[in-house]
Scaffold this motif. Structure first.
Motif, short mmCIF file in Angstrom:
data_model
loop_
_atom_site.label_atom_id
_atom_site.label_comp_id
_atom_site.label_asym_id
_atom_site.label_seq_id
_atom_site.Cartn_x
_atom_site.Cartn_y
_atom_site.Cartn_z
N ALA A 155 30.84 -0.50 56.37
CA ALA A 155 29.81 -1.35 56.98
C ALA A 155 29.86 -1.32 58.50
O ALA A 155 30.93 -1.23 59.11
CB ALA A 155 29.96 -2.78 56.49
N TYR A 156 28.68 -1.42 59.12
CA TYR A 156 28.62 -1.66 60.56
C TYR A 156 29.23 -3.03 60.82
O TYR A 156 29.16 -3.94 59.97
CB TYR A 156 27.17 -1.68 61.03
CG TYR A 156 26.49 -0.33 61.08
CD1 TYR A 156 26.85 0.62 62.03
CD2 TYR A 156 25.46 -0.02 60.18
CE1 TYR A 156 26.22 1.85 62.08
CE2 TYR A 156 24.82 1.21 60.23
CZ TYR A 156 25.21 2.15 61.18
OH TYR A 156 24.59 3.37 61.22
N PRO A 157 29.84 -3.23 61.99
CA PRO A 157 30.42 -4.55 62.31
C PRO A 157 29.43 -5.69 62.14
O PRO A 157 29.81 -6.79 61.72
CB PRO A 157 30.85 -4.38 63.77
CG PRO A 157 31.10 -2.91 63.92
CD PRO A 157 30.08 -2.24 63.05
N GLU A 158 28.16 -5.43 62.45
CA GLU A 158 27.14 -6.48 62.36
C GLU A 158 26.91 -6.93 60.92
O GLU A 158 26.43 -8.05 60.68
CB GLU A 158 25.81 -5.98 62.94
CG GLU A 158 25.84 -5.71 64.42
CD GLU A 158 26.28 -4.29 64.77
OE1 GLU A 158 26.01 -3.85 65.90
OE2 GLU A 158 26.89 -3.61 63.90
N ASN A 159 27.23 -6.07 59.95
CA ASN A 159 27.00 -6.42 58.54
C ASN A 159 28.22 -6.98 57.84
O ASN A 159 28.12 -7.49 56.71
CB ASN A 159 26.51 -5.18 57.78
CG ASN A 159 25.07 -4.83 58.12
OD1 ASN A 159 24.30 -5.70 58.49
ND2 ASN A 159 24.72 -3.56 58.00
N ARG A 160 29.36 -6.93 58.50
CA ARG A 160 30.59 -7.41 57.86
C ARG A 160 30.55 -8.92 57.54
O ARG A 160 30.99 -9.32 56.45
CB ARG A 160 31.81 -7.08 58.72
CG ARG A 160 32.18 -5.60 58.69
CD ARG A 160 33.49 -5.34 59.45
NE ARG A 160 34.61 -6.06 58.89
CZ ARG A 160 35.32 -5.67 57.83
NH1 ARG A 160 35.02 -4.53 57.22
NH2 ARG A 160 36.33 -6.40 57.39
N PRO A 161 30.06 -9.78 58.44
CA PRO A 161 30.05 -11.21 58.11
C PRO A 161 29.28 -11.51 56.82
O PRO A 161 29.74 -12.31 55.99
CB PRO A 161 29.37 -11.85 59.32
CG PRO A 161 29.69 -10.93 60.45
CD PRO A 161 29.64 -9.56 59.85
#
Length: 304
Positions: A234-240
């Motif tokens: 995942a891109y960091p933006e999608n991890r949360p």
């Protein structure tokens, strides 16, 4: 007396048109033509007029009120895009309306869109907002964006992409899928990604891919595996988002206090540096034993 009567009739004839009800059109192409001719934006109401409670309320409490009709009269050409349950509803119109729902990626009703005269999304909202002042404030922002879109038509290349990007980034998150055509045009105009939206497009596409994949999985163990695979790439933006789903799943399947503690750690990781969210997680899961008891009681009641 006769003269006074005639005068009264003439005055009534002059005044009446100003208070005539605003016409909600149902033909999108005709509405575009009219909006272009009258230099107005389009106001699209995606509705289920005979089954969607919030759709019925917003029509009754906002759209049909004289205040709102006067507000939109000189600004918008309103279009009702109805998908009712009524079996007698015109079949060809229903088909066109369903096609428009797909075209604008409408995910729920009501969805209210402001577009320019060409039908490009400039603003709006999703869900039940029945405060007339709040509705007008949102539509005013959409109208301002519609004017920016019109001005952008005189530009080209990166300069046009910058204006389009300004409009796109101002949209609420739940409307960005409806504005896919703007994003596509930005990417075509700006191949070097000067405005920085190519990465954003990739992030959104990945998020949509994950959500689609998760929606097809009903087995909890299979979903856990899919989540771990998604987190690995995942891109960091999608991890949360992924961590929130994983943490919630871990809570739902917890068997021991240690499982609850592990789920809490995942949810705290999802919260990142958001102090408010972290505090909420800590408070809600401060007593793992009590939480586990509630989880098991819920599973027992639901037959799980």
């Amino acid at each position: 007396m006769f003269k006074k009567l005639i005068t009264g009739v003439v005055l009534a004839a002059c005044v009446a048109p100003a208070f005539a009800a605003v016409e909600w059109m149902t033909d999108m192409e005709a509405a575009k033509t009219r909006a272009a001719a009258e230099n107005k934006a389009l106001l699209l109401d995606f509705t289920g007029s005979d089954w969607c409670g919030w759709c019925i309320r917003i029509r009754k409490e906002v759209f049909d009120k004289p205040r709102f009709e006067e507000y939109i009269r000189d600004k918008f050409v309103p279009v009702e895009i109805d998908v009712p349950n009524n079996p007698n509803f015109d079949a060809s119109l229903r088909k066109r309306n369903e096609e428009l729902c797909n075209q604008y990626n409408v995910q729920g009703f009501p969805t209210i869109l402001v577009t320019d005269a060409q039908g490009t999304v400039a603003g709006g909202f999703v869900g039940g907002i029945v405060d007339p002042v709040k509705v007008e404030t949102i539509l005013n922002a959409g109208l301002a964006n519609a004017r920016k879109l019109e001005a952008a038509q005189k530009l080209s290349g990166v300069e046009k992409a910058k204006v389009l990007a300004e409009v796109y980034q101002s949209l609420p998150e739940d409307l960005k899928n409806s504005a896919q055509s703007i994003l596509n045009e930005i990417l075509a105009l700006d191949p070097k990604d000067t405005v920085g939206l190519a990465k954003m497009a990739s992030v959104r596409a990945q998020k949509d891919e994950f959500r689609k994949a998760f929606s097809t999985i009903s087995d909890e163990e299979a979903l856990k595996k899919c989540l771990d695979e998604a987190l690995a790439k995942a891109y960091p933006e999608n991890r949360p988002m992924l961590l929130n789903v994983k943490g919630s799943l871990m809570m739902n399947t917890a068997e021991t206090e240690a499982d609850v503690v592990a789920a809490r750690e995942v949810l705290l990781e999802a919260a990142g540096n958001d102090a408010v969210r972290r505090a909420q997680v800590e408070k809600a899961l401060s007593d793992p034993a009590a939480v586990l008891k509630q989880i098991k009681a819920y599973r027992s009641r639901s037959g799980r």
